[in-house]
Design a protein around this motif. Structure first.
Motif, short mmCIF file in Angstrom:
data_model
loop_
_atom_site.label_atom_id
_atom_site.label_comp_id
_atom_site.label_asym_id
_atom_site.label_seq_id
_atom_site.Cartn_x
_atom_site.Cartn_y
_atom_site.Cartn_z
N MET A 56 0.83 -1.18 0.00
CA MET A 56 0.00 0.00 0.00
C MET A 56 0.87 1.24 0.00
O MET A 56 1.88 1.31 0.67
CB MET A 56 -0.87 0.04 1.26
N LYS A 57 0.46 2.22 -0.71
CA LYS A 57 1.19 3.48 -0.70
C LYS A 57 0.74 4.30 0.50
O LYS A 57 -0.42 4.31 0.87
CB LYS A 57 0.93 4.26 -1.98
N ARG A 58 1.64 5.05 1.11
CA ARG A 58 1.28 5.95 2.18
C ARG A 58 0.75 7.23 1.58
O ARG A 58 1.23 7.72 0.59
CB ARG A 58 2.50 6.23 3.06
N SER A 59 -0.26 7.80 2.22
CA SER A 59 -0.82 9.05 1.73
C SER A 59 -1.42 9.81 2.89
O SER A 59 -1.84 9.22 3.88
CB SER A 59 -1.89 8.75 0.68
N ILE A 60 -1.40 11.14 2.80
CA ILE A 60 -1.93 11.97 3.89
C ILE A 60 -3.18 12.65 3.37
O ILE A 60 -3.10 13.60 2.61
CB ILE A 60 -0.90 13.01 4.32
N PHE A 61 -4.33 12.11 3.74
CA PHE A 61 -5.55 12.79 3.38
C PHE A 61 -6.69 12.26 4.23
O PHE A 61 -6.57 11.23 4.88
CB PHE A 61 -5.89 12.61 1.89
N THR A 62 -7.79 12.97 4.24
CA THR A 62 -8.94 12.58 5.03
C THR A 62 -9.85 11.71 4.21
O THR A 62 -10.18 12.04 3.09
CB THR A 62 -9.73 13.84 5.48
N LEU A 63 -10.24 10.59 4.76
CA LEU A 63 -11.12 9.66 4.05
C LEU A 63 -12.46 10.31 3.79
O LEU A 63 -13.01 10.99 4.65
CB LEU A 63 -11.31 8.41 4.91
N ILE A 94 4.04 10.36 -4.26
CA ILE A 94 2.95 9.46 -3.87
C ILE A 94 2.35 9.85 -2.52
O ILE A 94 1.52 9.11 -1.99
CB ILE A 94 3.40 7.98 -3.87
N THR A 95 2.75 11.00 -1.95
CA THR A 95 2.09 11.50 -0.76
C THR A 95 1.33 12.78 -1.12
O THR A 95 1.80 13.59 -1.91
CB THR A 95 3.09 11.78 0.38
N TYR A 135 -0.02 7.47 -9.87
CA TYR A 135 -1.27 6.84 -9.48
C TYR A 135 -1.90 7.51 -8.26
O TYR A 135 -3.10 7.42 -8.06
CB TYR A 135 -1.00 5.35 -9.19
N ASN A 136 -1.09 8.20 -7.45
CA ASN A 136 -1.65 8.87 -6.28
C ASN A 136 -2.72 9.88 -6.66
O ASN A 136 -3.67 10.11 -5.90
CB ASN A 136 -0.53 9.56 -5.49
N PHE A 174 -3.53 11.56 -15.31
CA PHE A 174 -3.05 10.65 -14.26
C PHE A 174 -3.29 9.21 -14.69
O PHE A 174 -4.20 8.92 -15.48
CB PHE A 174 -3.77 10.93 -12.93
N VAL A 175 -2.48 8.31 -14.15
CA VAL A 175 -2.63 6.90 -14.47
C VAL A 175 -3.63 6.27 -13.50
O VAL A 175 -3.66 6.62 -12.31
CB VAL A 175 -1.27 6.18 -14.43
#
Length: 387
Positions: free
Chosen positions: A1-8, A232-233, A257-258, A277-278
């Motif tokens: 899984m890629k790490r990402s900073i965002f609100t679901l 990717i963040t 892809y992010n 974006f891909v």
């Protein structure tokens, strides 16, 4: 899984609630087929894991409404590994001991990797429907494990194919300094150099930065024909997009892809029109359209790519168990490995899952697409495949 900073998104929270409908009473448990899911409810992979888990839950609900698998209802057993490798292995053992016929990992890549130690020893069929790490099926020689999310290398190859078709000769790279971000940038750089495309600027936005203006000013001065966003963040990517607009840069943007994660439609509102974006999701695909309508009818929210991964994962598992004719672990393993030409809701119109030549990565290498943001919405497909 890629790490990402965002609100679901609210939609993902609502969708995740579908899982509550999957409860099966103890009296009925002996007449069920148990599928285990290891997800991350509180850790760094939560934002990605929850929508994938929602897709898993919806698929189980849909299958049960149609009679289940082999005439038995599916009992979904859910465990939280907090994205921690040691906890993931413990949860895998718990699911094996509970009688899970198949385990689906929806968590961070290292956690999924560690859970394989248990499924290899217990010979329990195990898969991840969304992780993209290129080494998930090679670092551990586990014949009971499969990966159906698109490999990172496939994502990059698709975007590079689009750039080649556009005949870009001079490009810039803008990434960020996370470990995975730097690795992704490295792969992009290698692919561009192999394709004979000149990199005229390469900039990095550090995590915790408050602006990307210095980096984007250098990009503008280099005057590239295209700009690759390799980060990717989400935080650094938002800074890049903001500077791109404020500095009036007109260079076409090709994003990793992010940028397919729907949070950008709100977090980057007004900044993403025309950004390409891909992705692995084509809403114009007939099977995907049917999935979108069914999901909207059931949950009141519209699904996106991460939810589709979870849905396809369960459908692949159900198909393998059905062809095996039982939940015997070896029979299911053989059936899953024999999967060919299975069409799901993910991928381009002609894309199909399959494990060929003994490989255990099943996403079609030419099944990814390049899409464009139209206004603040994810829009049409511009390019298909990596050829």
């Amino acid at each position: 899984m890629k790490r990402s900073i965002f609100t679901l998104t609210r939609a993902a929270f609502a969708a995740a609630a579908v899982g509550t409908a999957m409860m099966v009473t103890p009296a009925l448990a002996q007449n069920t087929i148990k599928i285990g899911m290891i997800t991350d409810k509180v850790g760094v992979a939560k934002a990605y894991a929850e929508p994938v888990a929602a897709g898993v839950s919806f698929a189980v609900k849909e299958l049960n409404a149609k009679g289940g698998i082999l005439g038995k209802q599916i009992e979904l057993l859910v465990e939280d590994d907090q994205a921690k490798p040691d906890v993931s292995a413990t949860m895998a053992r718990k699911l094996v001991d509970a009688g899970a016929a198949f385990i689906i990992s929806v968590s961070l890549t290292p956690a999924t990797q560690q859970a394989q130690s248990v499924t290899k020893e217990s010979k329990t069929p195990h898969m991840t429907p969304s992780n993209s790490g290129d080494t998930l099926t090679t670092q551990v020689d586990n014949p009971n494990f499969w990966q159906t999310g698109p490999l990172g290398s496939t994502q990059i190859a698709t975007l590079l194919s689009y750039a080649k078709n556009k005949n870009y000769k001079r490009v810039a790279l803008v990434g960020e300094n996370s470990d995975l971000g730097q690795l992704t940038n490295k792969f992009f750089k290698a692919g561009l150099e192999k394709a004979g495309i000149q990199i005229v600027a390469e900039e990095v936005v550090a995590g915790g930065a408050t602006t990307a203006d210095p980096q984007m000013q250098k990009v503008r001065a280099a005057n590239p024909e295209a700009l690759f966003m390799t980060g990717i963040t989400t935080g650094p990517n938002l800074l890049v997009l903001k500077s791109y607009r404020q500095l009036g840069i007109k260079t076409p943007v090709l994003a990793s892809y992010n940028l397919s994660v729907p949070v950008y439609m709100t977090a980057a509102k007004g900044l993403i029109d025309g950004i390409t974006f891909v992705d692995a999701f084509d809403p114009a695909k007939p099977a995907t359209q049917r999935f979108i309508e069914a999901y909207k009818k059931d949950t009141g929210t519209e699904p996106y790519n991460l939810i589709g991964y979870g849905y396809d994962g369960v459908m692949l598992v159900a198909d393998a168990i059905t062809r095996a004719g039982s939940t015997d672990k070896e029979k299911v393993r053989v059936a899953m490995q024999a999967t060919k030409s299975f069409k799901g809701v993910m991928g381009s119109t002609d894309a199909a899952y399959g494990f060929v030549d003994g490989k255990r990565t099943g996403f079609d290498t030419n099944g990814m697409v390049v899409r464009v943001y139209e206004g603040d919405k994810q829009g049409k497909v511009l390019h298909v495949g990596s050829k």
